[in-house]
Design an enzyme around this catalytic site. Sequence first.
Site, mmCIF file in Angstrom:
data_model
loop_
_atom_site.group_PDB
_atom_site.id
_atom_site.type_symbol
_atom_site.label_atom_id
_atom_site.label_comp_id
_atom_site.label_asym_id
_atom_site.label_seq_id
_atom_site.Cartn_x
_atom_site.Cartn_y
_atom_site.Cartn_z
ATOM 1 N N GLY A 149 0.838 -1.204 0.000
ATOM 2 C CA GLY A 149 0.000 0.000 0.000
ATOM 3 C C GLY A 149 0.870 1.251 0.000
ATOM 4 N N GLY A 164 -0.498 4.694 -1.120
ATOM 5 C CA GLY A 164 -1.607 5.272 -0.369
ATOM 6 C C GLY A 164 -1.196 6.424 0.529
ATOM 7 N N GLN A 165 -2.182 6.936 1.276
ATOM 8 C CA GLN A 165 -1.949 8.139 2.094
ATOM 9 C C GLN A 165 -0.842 7.903 3.134
ATOM 10 O OE1 GLN A 165 -4.930 9.273 4.921
ATOM 11 N NE2 GLN A 165 -4.393 11.435 4.864
ATOM 12 N N ASP A 200 2.379 -1.919 -4.322
ATOM 13 C CA ASP A 200 0.975 -1.505 -4.349
ATOM 14 C C ASP A 200 0.347 -2.156 -5.574
ATOM 15 O OD1 ASP A 200 -1.508 0.127 -4.339
ATOM 16 O OD2 ASP A 200 -0.415 1.323 -2.872
ATOM 17 N N ILE A 201 -0.996 -2.053 -5.685
ATOM 18 C CA ILE A 201 -1.627 -2.559 -6.916
ATOM 19 C C ILE A 201 -1.599 -1.493 -8.006
ATOM 20 C CG2 ILE A 201 -3.099 -4.389 -5.948
ATOM 21 C CD1 ILE A 201 -5.401 -2.317 -5.924
ATOM 22 N N ASP A 205 -0.145 -7.502 -5.519
ATOM 23 C CA ASP A 205 -1.502 -7.551 -4.971
ATOM 24 C C ASP A 205 -1.485 -8.454 -3.738
ATOM 25 O OD1 ASP A 205 -4.143 -7.767 -4.395
ATOM 26 O OD2 ASP A 205 -4.784 -8.451 -6.379
ATOM 27 N N TYR A 237 -16.488 -1.361 7.789
ATOM 28 C CA TYR A 237 -15.059 -1.083 7.971
ATOM 29 C C TYR A 237 -14.668 -1.336 9.431
ATOM 30 C CZ TYR A 237 -10.880 1.975 8.256
ATOM 31 O OH TYR A 237 -9.635 2.493 8.474
ATOM 32 N N LYS A 250 -12.113 -4.069 10.990
ATOM 33 C CA LYS A 250 -10.939 -3.694 11.803
ATOM 34 C C LYS A 250 -10.991 -4.398 13.164
ATOM 35 C CE LYS A 250 -8.573 -1.007 9.074
ATOM 36 N NZ LYS A 250 -7.283 -1.487 8.542
HETATM 37 C C1 AKB Z 1 -11.774 6.626 7.731
HETATM 38 O O1 AKB Z 1 -12.311 7.736 7.884
HETATM 39 O O2 AKB Z 1 -12.344 5.641 7.257
HETATM 40 C C2 AKB Z 1 -10.349 6.460 8.207
HETATM 41 C C3 AKB Z 1 -10.287 5.966 9.619
HETATM 42 C C4 AKB Z 1 -10.627 6.857 10.727
HETATM 43 O O3 AKB Z 1 -9.919 4.851 9.832
HETATM 44 N N1 AKB Z 1 -9.636 7.681 8.070
#
Ligand code: AKB
Length: 318
Positions: free
Chosen positions: A8, A11-12, A34-35, A52, A143, A147
């Site tokens: 990654g 990415g940011q 990264d991909i 990947d 998400y 996590k």
């Molecule tokens: C998001 O907003 O999805 C992320 C996070 C807080 O994990 N920046």
Amino acid sequence: MENILVIGAAGQIGSELTIALRKIYGNEHVFATDIKDVPQDIKDTGPSAILDVMDDKRLIHFVIRHKITQIYHLAAVLSGNAEKLPLQAWHINMQSLLNILDLTKVVEDVHRVFWPSSIAVFGPTTPKQNTPQLTITEPSTVYGISKLAGERWCEYFNTRYNLDIRSIRYPGLISYKTEAGGGTTDYAVEIFYDAVRKKQYECFLKEDTALPMMFMQDAVEATIKLMQAPKENISVKSSYNVGGISFTPKQIADEIKKHISDFEIFYKPDFRQPIADSWPQSIDDSVAQKDWGLETKFDIKELTQVMLNGVREKFKKQ
Ligand code: AKB
């Protein structure tokens, strides 16, 4: 000697962490993958490849061929995007982590892994202020669910197989090098781009939505500090709370107005408002401070100044 794999790297977080790791471990020892294509400065300063993380066979070959000893797995579908395709996001976020954990169990050279968790593991039933390290975790987003499950897997692999997987629950991360994509805290990055470009910003959260945030330099330093800490100091086998600073869209807009007096902000909350409302407003990160010396340097004033300068410079080069 360490050989580090960053997954990654375009990415940011990856685009800044890779450069910081190269300064410590040497350019040739930090493999950026990264991909998609990684930024030019990463290509120019060390090894990079398209890889990947979902392709477990190529991944393991890559790790063995390059004698990788540490992995930073940063690839993920963020909160806003994950709500659009929940099962796909779950699959990508979980399977990619499981590929890394399983590989770490098999390839002995890999002795340490970093995987990012998020404040998204918390939910509407979590205490909102100064959220403790150990508290109610009932996330309401896919998400957050991914996590939280990831944290449980990290703890399981750490204790069951005596591995060394380390993790931080990142707050919203603010940076100008690479824009974030698909997160709920992204407004706090977009606002600077639109302030410089258009002197106005339409915010997808309400003006009084407080969220924990952190400037990228602080996040990169925290990540490296955690990864360099002696193993016996690491008391949390799932993921560490890291808080940074907390502010609302109105507070950051007021700070921007000190530099751009005619800056205007409008509020048009969308599907990300309930996500933000379910997350903590501030985080207790005293365990991270005690275990491995977490420090944050950037307050809202300094962050605003550095972001505006950084975005202006970026536009000048384009
Ligand atoms: C998001 O907003 O999805 C992320 C996070 C807080 O994990 N920046």
